[in-house]
Scaffold this active site. Structure first.
Site, PDB file in Angstrom:
ATOM      1  N   ASP A  65      -7.710   5.580  -3.253  1.00  0.00           N
ATOM      2  CA  ASP A  65      -7.551   5.736  -1.811  1.00  0.00           C
ATOM      3  C   ASP A  65      -8.821   5.226  -1.140  1.00  0.00           C
ATOM      4  O   ASP A  65      -9.855   5.093  -1.801  1.00  0.00           O
ATOM      5  CB  ASP A  65      -7.292   7.193  -1.413  1.00  0.00           C
ATOM      6  CG  ASP A  65      -6.726   7.280   0.004  1.00  0.00           C
ATOM      7  OD1 ASP A  65      -5.492   7.183   0.162  1.00  0.00           O
ATOM      8  OD2 ASP A  65      -7.518   7.390   0.953  1.00  0.00           O
ATOM      9  N   ARG A  94       0.810  -1.211   0.000  1.00  0.00           N
ATOM     10  CA  ARG A  94       0.000   0.000   0.000  1.00  0.00           C
ATOM     11  C   ARG A  94       0.845   1.264   0.000  1.00  0.00           C
ATOM     12  O   ARG A  94       1.864   1.346   0.645  1.00  0.00           O
ATOM     13  CB  ARG A  94      -0.909  -0.015   1.232  1.00  0.00           C
ATOM     14  CG  ARG A  94      -1.889  -1.171   1.195  1.00  0.00           C
ATOM     15  CD  ARG A  94      -2.578  -1.312   2.519  1.00  0.00           C
ATOM     16  NE  ARG A  94      -1.652  -1.734   3.547  1.00  0.00           N
ATOM     17  CZ  ARG A  94      -1.322  -2.994   3.758  1.00  0.00           C
ATOM     18  NH1 ARG A  94      -1.834  -3.924   3.030  1.00  0.00           N
ATOM     19  NH2 ARG A  94      -0.485  -3.325   4.706  1.00  0.00           N
ATOM     20  N   ARG A 151       2.133  11.969 -10.481  1.00  0.00           N
ATOM     21  CA  ARG A 151       1.130  12.323  -9.476  1.00  0.00           C
ATOM     22  C   ARG A 151       0.836  13.825  -9.476  1.00  0.00           C
ATOM     23  O   ARG A 151      -0.294  14.246  -9.337  1.00  0.00           O
ATOM     24  CB  ARG A 151       1.617  11.886  -8.093  1.00  0.00           C
ATOM     25  CG  ARG A 151       0.631  12.185  -6.973  1.00  0.00           C
ATOM     26  CD  ARG A 151       1.415  12.436  -5.682  1.00  0.00           C
ATOM     27  NE  ARG A 151       0.617  12.671  -4.527  1.00  0.00           N
ATOM     28  CZ  ARG A 151      -0.026  13.819  -4.267  1.00  0.00           C
ATOM     29  NH1 ARG A 151      -0.028  14.794  -5.142  1.00  0.00           N
ATOM     30  NH2 ARG A 151      -0.707  13.974  -3.151  1.00  0.00           N
ATOM     31  N   ARG A 192       4.811   6.348  -2.891  1.00  0.00           N
ATOM     32  CA  ARG A 192       5.563   7.347  -2.132  1.00  0.00           C
ATOM     33  C   ARG A 192       7.060   7.121  -2.166  1.00  0.00           C
ATOM     34  O   ARG A 192       7.826   8.040  -1.897  1.00  0.00           O
ATOM     35  CB  ARG A 192       5.109   7.343  -0.670  1.00  0.00           C
ATOM     36  CG  ARG A 192       3.709   7.816  -0.471  1.00  0.00           C
ATOM     37  CD  ARG A 192       3.423   7.967   0.992  1.00  0.00           C
ATOM     38  NE  ARG A 192       3.368   6.676   1.679  1.00  0.00           N
ATOM     39  CZ  ARG A 192       3.057   6.539   2.952  1.00  0.00           C
ATOM     40  NH1 ARG A 192       2.793   7.605   3.673  1.00  0.00           N
ATOM     41  NH2 ARG A 192       3.007   5.354   3.507  1.00  0.00           N
TER      42      ARG A 192
HETATM   43  O1  CP3 Z   1      -0.034   1.528  -3.238  1.00  0.00           O
HETATM   44  C1  CP3 Z   1      -0.903   2.206  -3.795  1.00  0.00           C
HETATM   45  O2  CP3 Z   1      -0.646   3.229  -4.431  1.00  0.00           O
HETATM   46  C2  CP3 Z   1      -2.313   1.718  -3.715  1.00  0.00           C
HETATM   47  C3  CP3 Z   1      -3.301   2.753  -3.503  1.00  0.00           C
HETATM   48  C4  CP3 Z   1      -3.583   3.175  -2.059  1.00  0.00           C
HETATM   49  C5  CP3 Z   1      -3.426   4.509  -1.567  1.00  0.00           C
HETATM   50  N1  CP3 Z   1      -3.965   4.551  -0.315  1.00  0.00           N
HETATM   51  C6  CP3 Z   1      -2.844   5.662  -2.302  1.00  0.00           C
HETATM   52  C7  CP3 Z   1      -2.213   6.720  -1.470  1.00  0.00           C
HETATM   53  C8  CP3 Z   1      -4.146   2.415  -1.051  1.00  0.00           C
HETATM   54  C9  CP3 Z   1      -4.469   0.926  -1.052  1.00  0.00           C
HETATM   55  C10 CP3 Z   1      -4.401   3.297   0.042  1.00  0.00           C
HETATM   56  C11 CP3 Z   1      -5.079   2.861   1.269  1.00  0.00           C
HETATM   57  C12 CP3 Z   1      -5.234   3.790   2.387  1.00  0.00           C
HETATM   58  N2  CP3 Z   1      -5.289   5.160   2.404  1.00  0.00           N
HETATM   59  C13 CP3 Z   1      -5.446   3.349   3.717  1.00  0.00           C
HETATM   60  C14 CP3 Z   1      -5.611   1.908   4.130  1.00  0.00           C
HETATM   61  C15 CP3 Z   1      -4.349   1.167   4.193  1.00  0.00           C
HETATM   62  C16 CP3 Z   1      -3.446   1.604   5.294  1.00  0.00           C
HETATM   63  O3  CP3 Z   1      -2.351   2.069   4.947  1.00  0.00           O
HETATM   64  O4  CP3 Z   1      -3.827   1.487   6.454  1.00  0.00           O
HETATM   65  C17 CP3 Z   1      -5.561   4.494   4.541  1.00  0.00           C
HETATM   66  C18 CP3 Z   1      -5.759   4.503   6.025  1.00  0.00           C
HETATM   67  C19 CP3 Z   1      -5.475   5.623   3.692  1.00  0.00           C
HETATM   68  C20 CP3 Z   1      -5.597   7.058   4.077  1.00  0.00           C
HETATM   69  C21 CP3 Z   1      -4.389   7.801   3.661  1.00  0.00           C
HETATM   70  N3  CP3 Z   1      -4.161   8.228   2.376  1.00  0.00           N
HETATM   71  C22 CP3 Z   1      -3.259   8.123   4.443  1.00  0.00           C
HETATM   72  C23 CP3 Z   1      -3.128   7.859   5.931  1.00  0.00           C
HETATM   73  C24 CP3 Z   1      -2.334   8.763   3.588  1.00  0.00           C
HETATM   74  C25 CP3 Z   1      -0.924   9.219   3.932  1.00  0.00           C
HETATM   75  C26 CP3 Z   1      -0.781  10.669   4.102  1.00  0.00           C
HETATM   76  C27 CP3 Z   1       0.696  11.031   3.867  1.00  0.00           C
HETATM   77  O5  CP3 Z   1       0.958  11.698   2.859  1.00  0.00           O
HETATM   78  O6  CP3 Z   1       1.530  10.634   4.653  1.00  0.00           O
HETATM   79  C28 CP3 Z   1      -2.910   8.826   2.297  1.00  0.00           C
HETATM   80  C29 CP3 Z   1      -2.302   9.379   1.086  1.00  0.00           C
HETATM   81  C30 CP3 Z   1      -1.959   8.362   0.044  1.00  0.00           C
HETATM   82  N4  CP3 Z   1      -2.837   7.471  -0.509  1.00  0.00           N
HETATM   83  C31 CP3 Z   1      -0.701   8.200  -0.587  1.00  0.00           C
HETATM   84  C32 CP3 Z   1      -0.865   7.193  -1.555  1.00  0.00           C
HETATM   85  C33 CP3 Z   1       0.148   6.686  -2.575  1.00  0.00           C
HETATM   86  C34 CP3 Z   1       0.567   9.008  -0.198  1.00  0.00           C
HETATM   87  C35 CP3 Z   1       1.281   9.706  -1.265  1.00  0.00           C
HETATM   88  C36 CP3 Z   1       0.652  10.918  -1.869  1.00  0.00           C
HETATM   89  O7  CP3 Z   1      -0.050  11.712  -1.191  1.00  0.00           O
HETATM   90  O8  CP3 Z   1       0.909  11.092  -3.063  1.00  0.00           O
END
Ligand code: CP3
Length: 324
Positions: free
Chosen positions: A51, A2, A15, A6
């Protein structure tokens, strides 16, 4: 893996800046980002770039994702009147970008594509807290002091989740994962009363499609039996739960997924190899195990290390399978 993007240098130019949802809603960009990790790593499946909050966001409820922060809700859910902000999902107009992305991806991909959604509890925490939270105090207060509102809220979230999962399956994903990332903060009795019925309804509804259903959360060693009983074919185990413990609860015939600590993947290869080997040895060649990280990839992870993890799992895992 997941949030694998990043850690990939090729992720950021595609992105772009701003909310990740802007990239998710453009099928060509979402397809390209989904495919990026599959070009680097010898993976057995890919996960859709989206997401957990995407379907809620698509209904215009006021949730967004702030870069470096996570999901935020400008006007958090507080009372009954906030429920009026929910409206039914029309997959054709609300989720067309998702359908389009899945079609583009499956045309190119020669491994299965996994679709996913957030589970009602984890999604409710973002709607009620308004931002990522450690103690989830507002969520628990609402849940315990106004169970009727809580259950109605979860039903409304579940309807959105079911519509999104069905649309993903119709578009061509071959498995779906329900992420209840934060459910592990609940006592099993409270999970059973406040969360289980909703996740069960979602999984039971989607079960009729016959595709494998994955159910994942962190800190869930006390909830594994309920995660399975909700209707999952595969239960995810984070890195704080030993496979041995999970097997005593769920048995040897149940499929587990996990359980490498993502932090260890930031260490040099010999350290990582030792830990991957330990997990595979603990699994002892049981074919009902899907090796994965126990939670999301950390941004500071070196992609070359992850490539070596995938190769090592295939090689050493096969040796253990052959000898079991
Ligand atoms: O690997 C992948 O790219 C698959 C797609 C995916 C994303 N989020 C893209 C994303 C998946 C499967 C998720 C799941 C997700 N998102 C969860 C459940 C899984 C877990 O990790 O517990 C949760 C709780 C979220 C909510 C969320 N979205 C968080 C906590 C964050 C991080 C915030 C940060 O920037 O630190 C996100 C942002 C996010 N979703 C990113 C990605 C690739 C981070 C990079 C970005 O913002 O470009």
């Amino acid at each position: 893996m997941r949030q694998a993007g990043r850690s990939l240098p090729e992720y950021f130019p595609v992105r772009g800046d701003g909310s990740i949802l802007d990239a998710i809603k453009e099928p060509e960009r979402a397809a390209e980002i989904t495919l990026q990790p599959t070009r680097r790593y010898d993976l057995d499946a890919a996960i859709l770039f989206s997401d957990i909050v995407t379907p809620l966001w698509a209904t215009g409820i006021g949730i967004d994702i702030k870069p470096g922060v996570g999901p935020v809700t400008e006007n958090p859910i507080r009372d009954e009147s906030d429920l009026d902000r929910f409206r039914p999902v029309d997959p054709e107009s609300d989720l067309d970008f998702q359908t389009e992305a899945i079609k583009l991806i499956t045309k190119e991909l020669d491994i299965p594509l996994i679709g996913f959604c957030g589970a009602p509890f984890t999604l409710a925490t973002y709607l009620i807290e308004g931002k990522p939270s450690k103690n989830h105090t507002n969520t628990k207060r609402l849940m315990f002091s106004n169970p009727e509102l809580w259950h109605t809220l979860c039903e409304k979230i579940s309807d959105v989740v079911i519509a999104s999962l069905k649309a993903q399956i119709d578009a061509g994903v071959e498995a779906v994962q329900l992420f209840d990332s934060w459910a592990g903060i609940l006592h099993p009795v409270h999970y059973q009363e406040f969360v289980f019925p909703h996740s069960k309804r979602i999984l039971e509804t989607v079960q009729t499609t016959g595709i494998p259903l994955f159910h994942f959360g962190t800190g869930t060693s006390m909830l594994l039996d309920q995660f399975a009983a909700a209707g999952a074919d595969v239960v995810g185990v984070d890195w704080k739960t030993s496979l041995r413990h999970a097997r005593t609860i769920l048995g040897n015939d149940y499929t587990l997924q996990g359980n490498l600590d993502p932090s260890i993947c930031t260490a040099p290869w010999p350290v990582v190899e030792k830990e991957v080997r330990r997990i595979l040895d603990e699994n002892a060649g049981n074919p009902r195990f899907i090796f994965n990280l126990g939670h999301g990839v950390l941004p500071e992870t070196n992609p070359d290390i992850l490539a070596r993890v995938a190769d090592f799992v295939h090689e050493y895992g096969q040796t253990l399978l052959d000898n079991s």
